[in-house]
Design a protein around this motif. Structure first.
Motif, PDB file in Angstrom:
ATOM      1  N   THR A 220      26.250  64.370  -3.396  1.00 37.41           N
ATOM      2  CA  THR A 220      27.226  65.309  -3.956  1.00 37.41           C
ATOM      3  C   THR A 220      28.239  64.530  -4.783  1.00 37.41           C
ATOM      4  O   THR A 220      28.980  63.697  -4.251  1.00 37.41           O
ATOM      5  CB  THR A 220      27.941  66.104  -2.843  1.00 37.41           C
ATOM      6  OG1 THR A 220      26.956  66.738  -2.019  1.00 37.41           O
ATOM      7  CG2 THR A 220      28.858  67.168  -3.425  1.00 37.41           C
TER       8      THR A 220
ATOM      9  N   GLN B   5      23.817  67.386  -6.046  1.00 42.45           N
ATOM     10  CA  GLN B   5      24.703  68.540  -6.134  1.00 42.45           C
ATOM     11  C   GLN B   5      25.915  68.132  -6.965  1.00 42.45           C
ATOM     12  O   GLN B   5      26.705  67.283  -6.545  1.00 42.45           O
ATOM     13  CB  GLN B   5      25.121  69.010  -4.749  1.00 42.45           C
ATOM     14  CG  GLN B   5      23.950  69.583  -3.978  1.00 42.45           C
ATOM     15  CD  GLN B   5      24.430  70.389  -2.791  1.00 42.45           C
ATOM     16  OE1 GLN B   5      25.546  70.889  -2.744  1.00 42.45           O
ATOM     17  NE2 GLN B   5      23.566  70.522  -1.808  1.00 42.45           N
TER      18      GLN B   5
ATOM     19  N   SER C 292      33.890  73.731  -7.761  1.00 41.84           N
ATOM     20  CA  SER C 292      32.734  74.620  -7.852  1.00 41.84           C
ATOM     21  C   SER C 292      31.477  73.785  -8.083  1.00 41.84           C
ATOM     22  O   SER C 292      31.493  72.825  -8.861  1.00 41.84           O
ATOM     23  CB  SER C 292      32.899  75.601  -9.011  1.00 41.84           C
ATOM     24  OG  SER C 292      31.723  76.381  -9.177  1.00 41.84           O
ATOM     25  N   TYR C 293      30.396  74.172  -7.407  1.00 44.35           N
ATOM     26  CA  TYR C 293      29.100  73.574  -7.727  1.00 44.35           C
ATOM     27  C   TYR C 293      28.702  74.027  -9.126  1.00 44.35           C
ATOM     28  O   TYR C 293      29.089  75.109  -9.580  1.00 44.35           O
ATOM     29  CB  TYR C 293      28.033  74.000  -6.715  1.00 44.35           C
ATOM     30  CG  TYR C 293      28.224  73.358  -5.361  1.00 44.35           C
ATOM     31  CD1 TYR C 293      27.939  72.002  -5.171  1.00 44.35           C
ATOM     32  CD2 TYR C 293      28.703  74.089  -4.285  1.00 44.35           C
ATOM     33  CE1 TYR C 293      28.129  71.404  -3.936  1.00 44.35           C
ATOM     34  CE2 TYR C 293      28.902  73.504  -3.044  1.00 44.35           C
ATOM     35  CZ  TYR C 293      28.612  72.157  -2.881  1.00 44.35           C
ATOM     36  OH  TYR C 293      28.815  71.557  -1.660  1.00 44.35           O
TER      37      TYR C 293
ATOM     38  N   ALA D 113      32.923  74.861  -3.649  1.00 46.86           N
ATOM     39  CA  ALA D 113      32.500  73.617  -3.011  1.00 46.86           C
ATOM     40  C   ALA D 113      33.645  73.098  -2.156  1.00 46.86           C
ATOM     41  O   ALA D 113      34.816  73.281  -2.497  1.00 46.86           O
ATOM     42  CB  ALA D 113      32.118  72.582  -4.061  1.00 46.86           C
TER      43      ALA D 113
ATOM     44  N   VAL E 286      29.458  68.878  -8.657  1.00 50.83           N
ATOM     45  CA  VAL E 286      30.667  69.673  -8.448  1.00 50.83           C
ATOM     46  C   VAL E 286      31.583  69.408  -9.638  1.00 50.83           C
ATOM     47  O   VAL E 286      31.719  68.259 -10.074  1.00 50.83           O
ATOM     48  CB  VAL E 286      31.363  69.260  -7.131  1.00 50.83           C
ATOM     49  CG1 VAL E 286      32.712  69.940  -6.982  1.00 50.83           C
ATOM     50  CG2 VAL E 286      30.466  69.550  -5.933  1.00 50.83           C
TER      51      VAL E 286
ATOM     52  N   ASP F 186      32.913  67.501   1.144  1.00 48.86           N
ATOM     53  CA  ASP F 186      31.502  67.190   0.901  1.00 48.86           C
ATOM     54  C   ASP F 186      31.285  66.246  -0.277  1.00 48.86           C
ATOM     55  O   ASP F 186      30.197  65.704  -0.454  1.00 48.86           O
ATOM     56  CB  ASP F 186      30.709  68.480   0.668  1.00 48.86           C
ATOM     57  CG  ASP F 186      30.675  69.364   1.908  1.00 48.86           C
ATOM     58  OD1 ASP F 186      30.856  68.833   3.025  1.00 48.86           O
ATOM     59  OD2 ASP F 186      30.484  70.584   1.752  1.00 48.86           O
TER      60      ASP F 186
END
Length: 191
Positions: free
Chosen positions: A44, A70, A86-87, A111, A72, A115
């Motif tokens: 992430t 992922q 936000s993703y 998000a 962000v 993470d």
């Protein structure tokens, strides 16, 4: 100190302004290649969505998405001077928003800051010690003071480097500095 920071911001803006669109594209591509090596193995990653004439991040975001990372992106909360996350599975959802920064307005996928493993930050100016000078509003510094756990990677063009950036207790140092000329780990080694 604020006058010194203001002067450094102006000098960095002027240096960046002298870069041609083709230089910005070429240098951004070099920076992306260096970042992809550093980011290998992270799941992430928070990446700013660039506005001209910053280091372009569209290619980096696309490459990370292709790798299954992922991605962000930060969304500026002007009223509270904070960042919301936000993703971003699809970069085509970005549209110019606050301060003309591309954001996934209307397509947010919230998000959790906890993470995020790595944060890629824009730098208006920087020094070899890992000190970063942003645009002056403190959004990233406040975010990173609240969530200090991610690796912090500042990116800029080499012409934006200053001999020394004045700092105070609110400024957050970078773990990595990446330019088109190389990478610098202020507490590690240069490559």
């Amino acid at each position: 100190m604020s006058q010194t920071k203001a002067a450094l911001r102006e000098r960095a803006k002027e240096a960046r302004f002298l870069l041609s669109p083709s230089q910005i594209a070429e240098y951004s591509s070099n920076i992306t290649e260096r970042l992809l090596d550093i980011l290998d193995g992270f799941a992430t990653v928070m990446v700013y969505a660039a506005k001209a004439p910053e280091v372009e991040t569209a290619g980096l975001i696309a490459d990370l998405n292709r790798r299954g990372v992922q991605v962000v992106v930060p969304i500026i909360e002007r009223e509270t001077h904070t960042l919301r996350l936000s993703y971003l599975p699809d970069p085509s959802l970005l549209i110019p928003s606050t301060f003309n920064v591309p954001e996934p307005v209307g397509h947010e996928l919230p998000a959790r800051p906890e993470d995020v493993e790595v944060v890629i930050l824009p730098m208006l100016a920087f020094d070899a010690e890992g000190n970063r000078l942003g645009y002056g509003a403190g959004y990233y510094d406040r975010f990173l003071c609240r969530y200090p756990h991610p690796q912090k990677i500042g990116i800029a063009f080499s012409c934006q480097q200053a001999e020394s950036i004045p700092t105070d207790q609110n400024d957050v140092k970078m773990d990595w500095i990446v330019t088109e000329k190389g990478t610098n780990r202020p507490n590690g080694s240069d490559t």
